[in-house]
Motif scaffolding. Structure first.
Motif, PDB file in Angstrom:
ATOM      1  N   GLN A  17      -1.023   7.653  -6.857  1.00  0.00           N
ATOM      2  CA  GLN A  17      -2.129   6.800  -7.295  1.00  0.00           C
ATOM      3  C   GLN A  17      -1.612   5.382  -7.531  1.00  0.00           C
ATOM      4  N   VAL A  18      -2.423   4.396  -7.159  1.00  0.00           N
ATOM      5  CA  VAL A  18      -2.083   2.982  -7.385  1.00  0.00           C
ATOM      6  C   VAL A  18      -3.015   2.443  -8.453  1.00  0.00           C
ATOM      7  N   HIS A  47       7.876  -0.786  -6.663  1.00  0.00           N
ATOM      8  CA  HIS A  47       6.886  -0.037  -7.429  1.00  0.00           C
ATOM      9  C   HIS A  47       7.314   0.052  -8.893  1.00  0.00           C
ATOM     10  N   GLU A  68       0.600   4.286  -1.477  1.00  0.00           N
ATOM     11  CA  GLU A  68       0.101   5.637  -1.751  1.00  0.00           C
ATOM     12  C   GLU A  68       0.552   6.611  -0.661  1.00  0.00           C
ATOM     13  N   GLU A  96       0.856  -1.194   0.000  1.00  0.00           N
ATOM     14  CA  GLU A  96       0.000   0.000   0.000  1.00  0.00           C
ATOM     15  C   GLU A  96       0.890   1.241   0.000  1.00  0.00           C
ATOM     16  N   VAL A 150       4.301   8.611  -4.498  1.00  0.00           N
ATOM     17  CA  VAL A 150       3.228   7.815  -5.096  1.00  0.00           C
ATOM     18  C   VAL A 150       1.898   8.488  -4.799  1.00  0.00           C
ATOM     19  N   VAL A 174       2.045   2.301 -10.288  1.00  0.00           N
ATOM     20  CA  VAL A 174       1.656   3.550  -9.626  1.00  0.00           C
ATOM     21  C   VAL A 174       1.880   4.757 -10.525  1.00  0.00           C
TER      22      VAL A 174
END
Length: 219
Positions: A179-180, A161, A152, A150, A177, A197
């Motif tokens: 947006q995923v 990533h 973001e 996670e 980051v 991302v």
């Protein structure tokens, strides 16, 4: 008896020979006994033999130490391989299951919100079943060491990533980051699938992440 009493008697020939032989035998060294010149040579030979044995002993000791070190390295490698086999054996299977999870998420995302709200009871039950299946699958994978990434709001880390696009944002440090697009997962301490991302650009430069080429160069 001699006719001349004052004339000395000549020594007996056999007696003379016997005396000469005894004298010669006393002067000649017996077998196995060193002469005056031999003790030093014997000591030198003994010292040479001692030094040779000492060298051989050191070589054997060195070989024994190397063998012990090799055996210890082998033991550690075997233990590490067993640990990796136990923890990462399901990596390929887990990666395939993540594809199934992605498809379930796409199916849920494709249903419009209005349809969810106005859907009939059977439709709502179907959606709930799909959601439960997706959650149950991820929960099962997590019990086997698979965890969701996670990222973001975190700094971009190329080890975990994968940047798909950049978003201008002067208020955030660059390479944050924001947006995923696709969830990433790790298994144990290894990356199973990178998170896809979007990252920010235009803001102040973020500090390098440890373990990257840039971070190692500055360290």
């Amino acid at each position: 008896m001699s006719d001349h009493p004052n004339q000395e008697r000549a020594p007996d020939t056999e007696t003379a020979r016997s005396g000469y032989a005894e004298h010669a035998a006393a002067d000649k060294p017996t077998d196995g006994q060193p002469t005056d010149a031999q003790p030093g040579e014997a000591q030198a030979a003994d010292f040479e033999a001692f030094m040779r044995l000492a060298k051989e002993n050191e070589e054997l000791k060195d070989k024994a130490l190397r063998l012990a070190a090799e055996m210890e390295n082998l033991r550690r490698r075997t233990a590490r391989d067993v640990h990796d086999a136990r923890n990462y054996a399901i990596a390929n299977f887990a990666r395939d299951m993540l594809t199934v999870s992605d498809n379930l998420q796409r199916a849920l995302a494709a249903v419009p919100a209005e349809a969810k709200e106005k859907g009939e009871a059977g439709f709502a039950a179907l959606l709930e079943g799909v959601e439960m299946t997706e959650r149950g699958m991820l929960s099962t994978l997590e019990r086997h060491g698979v965890k969701k990434i996670e990222p973001e709001g975190e700094r971009f880390d190329p080890n975990f990533h994968q940047a798909m696009f950049e978003v201008p944002n002067p208020d955030l440090p660059a390479n944050t980051v924001v947006q995923v697009v696709q969830t990433g997962y790790v298994i144990g301490e290894r990356m199973l699938r990178p998170a896809m991302v979007g990252v920010s650009k235009g803001g102040p430069k973020a500090a390098p992440v440890e373990g990257t080429a840039e971070g190692d160069a500055k360290g």
